[in-house]
Design a protein around this motif. Structure first.
Motif, mmCIF file in Angstrom:
data_model
loop_
_atom_site.group_PDB
_atom_site.id
_atom_site.type_symbol
_atom_site.label_atom_id
_atom_site.label_comp_id
_atom_site.label_asym_id
_atom_site.label_seq_id
_atom_site.Cartn_x
_atom_site.Cartn_y
_atom_site.Cartn_z
ATOM 1 N N LYS A 115 0.822 -1.209 0.000
ATOM 2 C CA LYS A 115 0.000 0.000 0.000
ATOM 3 C C LYS A 115 0.853 1.255 0.000
ATOM 4 O O LYS A 115 2.000 1.248 0.444
ATOM 5 C CB LYS A 115 -0.932 0.011 1.211
ATOM 6 C CG LYS A 115 -2.047 -1.016 1.147
ATOM 7 C CD LYS A 115 -3.004 -0.861 2.312
ATOM 8 C CE LYS A 115 -4.146 -1.854 2.214
ATOM 9 N NZ LYS A 115 -5.117 -1.702 3.327
ATOM 10 N N ALA A 116 0.245 2.307 -0.522
ATOM 11 C CA ALA A 116 0.802 3.654 -0.421
ATOM 12 C C ALA A 116 -0.365 4.569 -0.078
ATOM 13 O O ALA A 116 -1.524 4.156 -0.116
ATOM 14 C CB ALA A 116 1.478 4.064 -1.722
ATOM 15 N N GLY A 117 -0.071 5.797 0.256
ATOM 16 C CA GLY A 117 -1.158 6.702 0.619
ATOM 17 C C GLY A 117 -0.829 8.140 0.284
ATOM 18 O O GLY A 117 0.335 8.541 0.328
ATOM 19 N N MET A 118 -1.859 8.892 -0.073
ATOM 20 C CA MET A 118 -1.673 10.327 -0.327
ATOM 21 C C MET A 118 -2.322 11.113 0.802
ATOM 22 O O MET A 118 -3.432 10.804 1.231
ATOM 23 C CB MET A 118 -2.274 10.727 -1.673
ATOM 24 C CG MET A 118 -2.182 12.225 -1.950
ATOM 25 S SD MET A 118 -2.670 12.685 -3.622
ATOM 26 C CE MET A 118 -1.161 12.298 -4.523
ATOM 27 N N VAL A 119 -1.607 12.122 1.279
ATOM 28 C CA VAL A 119 -2.153 12.984 2.316
ATOM 29 C C VAL A 119 -3.198 13.886 1.665
ATOM 30 O O VAL A 119 -2.906 14.609 0.720
ATOM 31 C CB VAL A 119 -1.046 13.831 2.975
ATOM 32 C CG1 VAL A 119 -1.631 14.694 4.084
ATOM 33 C CG2 VAL A 119 0.060 12.931 3.522
ATOM 34 N N LYS A 120 -4.421 13.803 2.171
ATOM 35 C CA LYS A 120 -5.530 14.544 1.573
ATOM 36 C C LYS A 120 -5.247 16.044 1.547
ATOM 37 O O LYS A 120 -4.734 16.606 2.513
ATOM 38 C CB LYS A 120 -6.814 14.268 2.360
ATOM 39 C CG LYS A 120 -7.269 12.815 2.293
ATOM 40 C CD LYS A 120 -8.489 12.576 3.159
ATOM 41 C CE LYS A 120 -8.891 11.111 3.136
ATOM 42 N NZ LYS A 120 -10.068 10.843 4.017
ATOM 43 N N GLY A 121 -5.566 16.670 0.406
ATOM 44 C CA GLY A 121 -5.371 18.102 0.257
ATOM 45 C C GLY A 121 -3.961 18.504 -0.085
ATOM 46 O O GLY A 121 -3.648 19.691 -0.107
ATOM 47 N N THR A 122 -3.080 17.510 -0.325
ATOM 48 C CA THR A 122 -1.689 17.800 -0.677
ATOM 49 C C THR A 122 -1.281 16.916 -1.850
ATOM 50 O O THR A 122 -2.052 16.082 -2.326
ATOM 51 C CB THR A 122 -0.736 17.517 0.505
ATOM 52 O OG1 THR A 122 -0.572 16.095 0.634
ATOM 53 C CG2 THR A 122 -1.284 18.081 1.800
ATOM 54 N N GLN A 123 -0.069 17.098 -2.295
ATOM 55 C CA GLN A 123 0.522 16.227 -3.312
ATOM 56 C C GLN A 123 1.614 15.358 -2.691
ATOM 57 O O GLN A 123 2.531 14.917 -3.391
ATOM 58 C CB GLN A 123 1.099 17.070 -4.456
ATOM 59 C CG GLN A 123 0.062 17.847 -5.236
ATOM 60 C CD GLN A 123 -0.954 16.926 -5.908
ATOM 61 O OE1 GLN A 123 -0.589 15.945 -6.547
ATOM 62 N NE2 GLN A 123 -2.231 17.262 -5.768
ATOM 63 N N ARG A 124 1.546 15.109 -1.408
ATOM 64 C CA ARG A 124 2.556 14.344 -0.694
ATOM 65 C C ARG A 124 2.078 12.916 -0.486
ATOM 66 O O ARG A 124 0.926 12.663 -0.136
ATOM 67 C CB ARG A 124 2.855 14.993 0.656
ATOM 68 C CG ARG A 124 3.344 16.410 0.553
ATOM 69 C CD ARG A 124 4.722 16.504 -0.038
ATOM 70 N NE ARG A 124 5.747 16.130 0.936
ATOM 71 C CZ ARG A 124 7.009 15.872 0.618
ATOM 72 N NH1 ARG A 124 7.387 15.876 -0.653
ATOM 73 N NH2 ARG A 124 7.881 15.578 1.559
ATOM 74 N N TRP A 125 3.010 11.973 -0.686
ATOM 75 C CA TRP A 125 2.701 10.552 -0.582
ATOM 76 C C TRP A 125 3.352 9.932 0.651
ATOM 77 O O TRP A 125 4.442 10.342 1.070
ATOM 78 C CB TRP A 125 3.228 9.809 -1.805
ATOM 79 C CG TRP A 125 2.398 9.995 -3.041
ATOM 80 C CD1 TRP A 125 2.519 10.988 -3.968
ATOM 81 C CD2 TRP A 125 1.324 9.161 -3.461
ATOM 82 N NE1 TRP A 125 1.589 10.814 -4.953
ATOM 83 C CE2 TRP A 125 0.835 9.705 -4.681
ATOM 84 C CE3 TRP A 125 0.736 8.004 -2.950
ATOM 85 C CZ2 TRP A 125 -0.219 9.123 -5.379
ATOM 86 C CZ3 TRP A 125 -0.316 7.434 -3.644
ATOM 87 C CH2 TRP A 125 -0.785 7.996 -4.842
ATOM 88 N N VAL A 126 2.669 8.950 1.211
ATOM 89 C CA VAL A 126 3.293 8.040 2.168
ATOM 90 C C VAL A 126 3.931 6.944 1.313
ATOM 91 O O VAL A 126 3.229 6.175 0.668
ATOM 92 C CB VAL A 126 2.262 7.423 3.123
ATOM 93 C CG1 VAL A 126 2.941 6.434 4.064
ATOM 94 C CG2 VAL A 126 1.549 8.506 3.915
ATOM 95 N N PRO A 127 5.265 6.868 1.260
ATOM 96 C CA PRO A 127 5.907 5.951 0.310
ATOM 97 C C PRO A 127 5.798 4.489 0.729
ATOM 98 O O PRO A 127 5.493 4.165 1.877
ATOM 99 C CB PRO A 127 7.367 6.420 0.328
ATOM 100 C CG PRO A 127 7.554 6.971 1.711
ATOM 101 C CD PRO A 127 6.250 7.620 2.064
ATOM 102 N N ILE A 128 6.071 3.623 -0.215
ATOM 103 C CA ILE A 128 6.058 2.177 0.015
ATOM 104 C C ILE A 128 7.269 1.797 0.867
ATOM 105 O O ILE A 128 8.384 2.244 0.613
ATOM 106 C CB ILE A 128 6.099 1.422 -1.327
ATOM 107 C CG1 ILE A 128 4.874 1.794 -2.174
ATOM 108 C CG2 ILE A 128 6.179 -0.091 -1.118
ATOM 109 C CD1 ILE A 128 4.969 1.312 -3.624
ATOM 110 N N ALA A 129 7.038 0.981 1.870
ATOM 111 C CA ALA A 129 8.126 0.480 2.718
ATOM 112 C C ALA A 129 8.591 -0.880 2.199
ATOM 113 O O ALA A 129 7.846 -1.598 1.529
ATOM 114 C CB ALA A 129 7.662 0.356 4.169
#
Length: 293
Positions: A115-129
């Motif tokens: 999984k990966a995730g995007m912070v709502k309201g931004t263009q920033r991602w939680v990267p894959i570990a």
């Protein structure tokens, strides 16, 4: 004298699921409405018990964005890119040489997050570990005095390597046996946290004058953090507060895209001299070139 696998290898396998899972937890089912009655006198509510952290691990929290993340299934192309970077970092990680040999297949594992995730309201991602584990052994025999003998078997010496990308699980202690306190180790271009077991002295051999063998090297865990300056400051701060091996999840290393490499953590476990000799050979500058400038 092995590392606590429940802490170092097994629990670390929880990182890819615990840190990538949605942070929203289901609450208890609503209670049935109570029959109407005269209002009861007000009283102070009882304090809520604090939910224990997963594995009671010391994790860095330099931002609080869990409730604003839109989690998605990682694209195969992104997973493949992370896997290529994992292989590259692992290839650049110094490894033990003769007499150590790579153990059987079950001691070799590579995991890439789903999984990966995007912070709502931004263009920033939680990267894959991602994480890779390797185990090396020096298998003794009946004539090998360097092995540890028991009544039933000869236990081989081990050396373990773990490479973790974009997150690692915190450990309150790295070793299952009696040991010294984890402490900061300064490296060229990076920092680490190290802990060594306290050797058990066999008084019978001392009394018998058995001084021909060199003293056994204490088994040591050294975790090396190749991270951005702010995260390194957080690692040092949490270690000072807890005396532990700090961890951090992918939510603490936000990226511009889901397959971006933001942090590298290398862990060595083995005889102290071997661990520290390999740590000095790490080309930290080359690893830092893999991170965004």
């Amino acid at each position: 004298m092995r590392i606590a696998r429940s802490a170092f290898i097994f629990c670390c396998s929880l990182l890819l699921t615990s840190t990538m899972a949605s942070p929203v937890l289901a609450g208890p089912a609503p209670a049935s409405p109570a029959p109407k009655s005269s209002p009861a006198p007000k009283s102070n509510p009882a304090p809520m018990s604090k939910r224990p952290a997963l594995n009671d691990n010391p994790q860095i929290r330099r931002n609080d964005i869990d409730s604003t993340i839109a989690w998605t299934q990682a694209a195969k192309e992104s997973q493949d890119q992370v896997r290529r970077v994992l292989v590259k970092v692992l290839q650049g990680t110094p490894k033990p040489t003769t007499p150590y040999e790579l153990s059987a297949d079950e001691a070799v594992s590579d995991d890439v997050g789903a999984k990966a995730g995007m912070v709502k309201g931004t263009q920033r991602w939680v990267p894959i570990a991602a994480r890779a584990d390797r185990e090396y052994q020096v298998v003794g025999d009946e004539t090998d005095e360097s092995s540890v003998e028991t009544s039933d078997e000869v236990v081989s010496r081990v050396f373990e390597i773990q490479v973790a990308l974009n997150g690692t699980l915190g450990l309150t202690t790295g070793l299952a046996t009696k040991s010294d306190k984890p402490h900061i180790v300064e490296l060229q271009g990076a920092m680490g946290v190290e802990q060594s077991a306290i050797p058990v002295v066999d008084s019978t051999k001392i009394d018998s004058g058995d001084t021909g063998r060199a003293p056994e090297q204490p088994m040591t865990l050294l975790r090396i953090y190749v991270v951005d300056p702010d995260l390194e400051t957080q690692v040092r701060k949490l270690h000072k507060e807890t005396g532990a091996f700090p961890g951090f999840g992918p939510t603490q290393v936000l990226a511009d895209h889901p397959d971006e490499l933001r942090a590298i953590v290398i862990s060595y476990y083995g005889p102290k001299n071997d661990v520290e000799a390999l740590a000095r050979k790490i080309d930290v500058a080359a690893l830092r070139r893999l991170l965004p400038s």
